[in-house]
Design a protein around this motif. Sequence first.
Motif, PDB file in Angstrom:
ATOM      1  N   ASN A  82      44.588  38.591  33.607  1.00 42.03           N
ATOM      2  CA  ASN A  82      44.965  37.213  33.962  1.00 42.03           C
ATOM      3  C   ASN A  82      45.087  37.058  35.473  1.00 42.03           C
ATOM      4  O   ASN A  82      44.594  36.088  36.052  1.00 42.03           O
ATOM      5  CB  ASN A  82      46.283  36.818  33.293  1.00 42.03           C
ATOM      6  CG  ASN A  82      46.135  36.565  31.808  1.00 42.03           C
ATOM      7  OD1 ASN A  82      45.035  36.362  31.307  1.00 42.03           O
ATOM      8  ND2 ASN A  82      47.243  36.606  31.109  1.00 42.03           N
ATOM      9  N   ASP A  83      45.753  38.012  36.116  1.00 47.96           N
ATOM     10  CA  ASP A  83      45.905  37.965  37.581  1.00 47.96           C
ATOM     11  C   ASP A  83      44.549  38.044  38.272  1.00 47.96           C
ATOM     12  O   ASP A  83      44.295  37.338  39.245  1.00 47.96           O
ATOM     13  CB  ASP A  83      46.794  39.121  38.071  1.00 47.96           C
ATOM     14  CG  ASP A  83      48.240  38.969  37.642  1.00 47.96           C
ATOM     15  OD1 ASP A  83      48.634  37.856  37.209  1.00 47.96           O
ATOM     16  OD2 ASP A  83      48.979  39.976  37.723  1.00 47.96           O
ATOM     17  N   GLU A  85      41.640  37.050  37.147  1.00 46.57           N
ATOM     18  CA  GLU A  85      40.909  35.793  36.996  1.00 46.57           C
ATOM     19  C   GLU A  85      41.447  34.696  37.899  1.00 46.57           C
ATOM     20  O   GLU A  85      40.721  33.781  38.266  1.00 46.57           O
ATOM     21  CB  GLU A  85      40.948  35.329  35.542  1.00 46.57           C
ATOM     22  CG  GLU A  85      40.018  36.121  34.657  1.00 46.57           C
ATOM     23  CD  GLU A  85      39.976  35.598  33.237  1.00 46.57           C
ATOM     24  OE1 GLU A  85      41.014  35.125  32.735  1.00 46.57           O
ATOM     25  OE2 GLU A  85      38.893  35.663  32.635  1.00 46.57           O
ATOM     26  N   LYS A  86      42.707  34.776  38.262  1.00 50.64           N
ATOM     27  CA  LYS A  86      43.312  33.757  39.131  1.00 50.64           C
ATOM     28  C   LYS A  86      42.931  33.956  40.590  1.00 50.64           C
ATOM     29  O   LYS A  86      42.983  33.018  41.376  1.00 50.64           O
ATOM     30  CB  LYS A  86      44.843  33.792  39.003  1.00 50.64           C
ATOM     31  CG  LYS A  86      45.337  33.307  37.662  1.00 50.64           C
ATOM     32  CD  LYS A  86      46.840  33.448  37.560  1.00 50.64           C
ATOM     33  CE  LYS A  86      47.313  33.146  36.153  1.00 50.64           C
ATOM     34  NZ  LYS A  86      48.742  33.450  35.976  1.00 50.64           N
ATOM     35  N   LYS A  87      42.565  35.193  40.963  1.00 55.90           N
ATOM     36  CA  LYS A  87      42.211  35.477  42.351  1.00 55.90           C
ATOM     37  C   LYS A  87      40.897  34.813  42.716  1.00 55.90           C
ATOM     38  O   LYS A  87      39.927  34.905  41.959  1.00 55.90           O
ATOM     39  CB  LYS A  87      42.032  36.981  42.572  1.00 55.90           C
ATOM     40  CG  LYS A  87      43.292  37.755  42.786  1.00 55.90           C
ATOM     41  CD  LYS A  87      42.945  39.109  43.346  1.00 55.90           C
ATOM     42  CE  LYS A  87      43.430  40.202  42.437  1.00 55.90           C
ATOM     43  NZ  LYS A  87      43.084  41.529  42.896  1.00 55.90           N
TER      44      LYS A  87
END
Length: 179
Positions: A82-83, A85-87
């Motif tokens: 999840n982290d 993909e947010k970057k």
Amino acid sequence: MEAIEDHVLIRRIRSGDKQAFDTLVRKHYQKIYSYCVRRIGINDAADLTQEIFIKLIKAIFTYRFTGKFTNFLFTIAVNTCNDYEKKPKRLWEDIEGLQEADRSPTPLETTLVDEETELIKQKLDTLPAIQKDALILYYCHGLKAKDIAKIMGVPLSTVKSRIKQGMDKLKKLFREEDY
């Protein structure tokens, strides 16, 4: 039985046994790598898998023996993906990905690519991450809905709903393609 083996390894790791950590990683590496391939793609899966096990090293001393170790490990994996993909991606990462694509795939990578057809991957990638995670953990890793609920930190009914909604969306996408 597997949970007992994991707990024994964790106790050995906490007492300073480096070989026990190596054993734990070898035991779970393929599951986590496979999850990352399905979730993020083959180009970044190895790096993310390493990152997940580095986070495990840091978290192993706070792990409580209250449930399945695999749930704890998949929680780290889901949160790390999840982290990731947010970057925001930078240009040099895209170039690096292209260079990696030029190398010949390993037998493991070839098997994983063969295992999952590109069409299914494309359809799965259109789903929201919460549905995609639920489907991957349930169908690809064979986890029970109650374990997925623990991993994702949501009620069991929410996981069941996400699985059903995700499957309904996939079916609809495949039906639309047939027309």
